[in-house]
Scaffold this motif. Structure first.
Motif, PDB file in Angstrom:
ATOM      1  N   PRO A  13       0.823  -1.217   0.000  1.00  0.00           N
ATOM      2  CA  PRO A  13       0.000   0.000   0.000  1.00  0.00           C
ATOM      3  C   PRO A  13       0.854   1.262   0.000  1.00  0.00           C
ATOM      4  CG  PRO A  13       0.106  -0.931   2.188  1.00  0.00           C
ATOM      5  CD  PRO A  13       0.844  -1.880   1.288  1.00  0.00           C
ATOM      6  N   GLY A  14       0.212   2.371  -0.398  1.00  0.00           N
ATOM      7  CA  GLY A  14       0.845   3.669  -0.286  1.00  0.00           C
ATOM      8  C   GLY A  14       1.620   4.126  -1.514  1.00  0.00           C
ATOM      9  N   ARG A  15       1.594   3.375  -2.578  1.00  0.00           N
ATOM     10  CA  ARG A  15       2.302   3.794  -3.786  1.00  0.00           C
ATOM     11  C   ARG A  15       1.365   4.631  -4.659  1.00  0.00           C
ATOM     12  NH1 ARG A  15       7.275   0.564  -4.802  1.00  0.00           N
ATOM     13  NH2 ARG A  15       7.572  -0.357  -2.764  1.00  0.00           N
ATOM     14  N   PRO A  16       1.910   5.434  -5.568  1.00  0.00           N
ATOM     15  CA  PRO A  16       1.047   6.176  -6.499  1.00  0.00           C
ATOM     16  C   PRO A  16       0.354   5.213  -7.473  1.00  0.00           C
ATOM     17  CG  PRO A  16       3.325   6.960  -6.598  1.00  0.00           C
ATOM     18  CD  PRO A  16       3.297   5.789  -5.692  1.00  0.00           C
ATOM     19  N   ARG A  17      -0.785   5.612  -7.973  1.00  0.00           N
ATOM     20  CA  ARG A  17      -1.566   4.753  -8.874  1.00  0.00           C
ATOM     21  C   ARG A  17      -0.753   4.344 -10.098  1.00  0.00           C
ATOM     22  NH1 ARG A  17      -6.022   2.644 -10.727  1.00  0.00           N
ATOM     23  NH2 ARG A  17      -6.787   3.050 -12.813  1.00  0.00           N
ATOM     24  N   ASP A  18       0.051   5.236 -10.642  1.00  0.00           N
ATOM     25  CA  ASP A  18       0.863   4.907 -11.821  1.00  0.00           C
ATOM     26  C   ASP A  18       1.799   3.734 -11.557  1.00  0.00           C
ATOM     27  OD1 ASP A  18      -0.331   6.903 -13.213  1.00  0.00           O
ATOM     28  OD2 ASP A  18       1.306   8.354 -12.942  1.00  0.00           O
ATOM     29  N   TRP A  19       2.287   3.624 -10.329  1.00  0.00           N
ATOM     30  CA  TRP A  19       3.170   2.508  -9.990  1.00  0.00           C
ATOM     31  C   TRP A  19       2.427   1.180 -10.128  1.00  0.00           C
ATOM     32  CZ3 TRP A  19       3.331  -1.578  -6.665  1.00  0.00           C
ATOM     33  CH2 TRP A  19       4.562  -2.222  -6.518  1.00  0.00           C
TER      34      TRP A  19
END
Length: 104
Positions: free
Chosen positions: A37-43
């Motif tokens: 969790p906690g990553r940007p959507r693009d990742w």
């Protein structure tokens, strides 16, 4: 007479590089695990795209497609249908060809 000359030559076998090999169906994907969790959507989008490209590249190699110029978008999309994944985008098809190119 040398010992190597006494050994019979092994019989020639048909190489799989000259013909395609059937996939071992049914294709069973690996167990999915939750992503961190906690990553940007693009990742997440890029991560899933890479996983899909790897699955497709492996399936194409199993089918006897070893060169990127043999892997047209239509071939990649028909392979995706064969293994049961959604049809890939043009970007994912490009990634599959890149994986085939750099695996050599």
């Amino acid at each position: 007479m040398p010992a190597a000359a006494l050994k019979p030559k092994p019989s020639a076998t048909q190489s799989t590089a000259k013909r395609s090999v059937e996939l071992d169906l049914p294709y069973v994907p690996v167990q999915k695990r939750p992503l961190p969790p906690g990553r940007p959507r693009d990742w997440y989008v890029m991560h899933n795209r890479r996983l899909k490209a790897m699955r497709l590249a492996i399936a194409l190699l199993d089918l006897g497609v070893y060169m990127p110029n043999q892997a047209r978008n239509e071939k990649i999309r028909s392979t995706a249908e064969l293994i049961g994944v959604h049809p890939p985008s043009d970007t994912t098809c490009h990634m599959v060809r890149a994986l085939l190119r750099y695996s050599r």
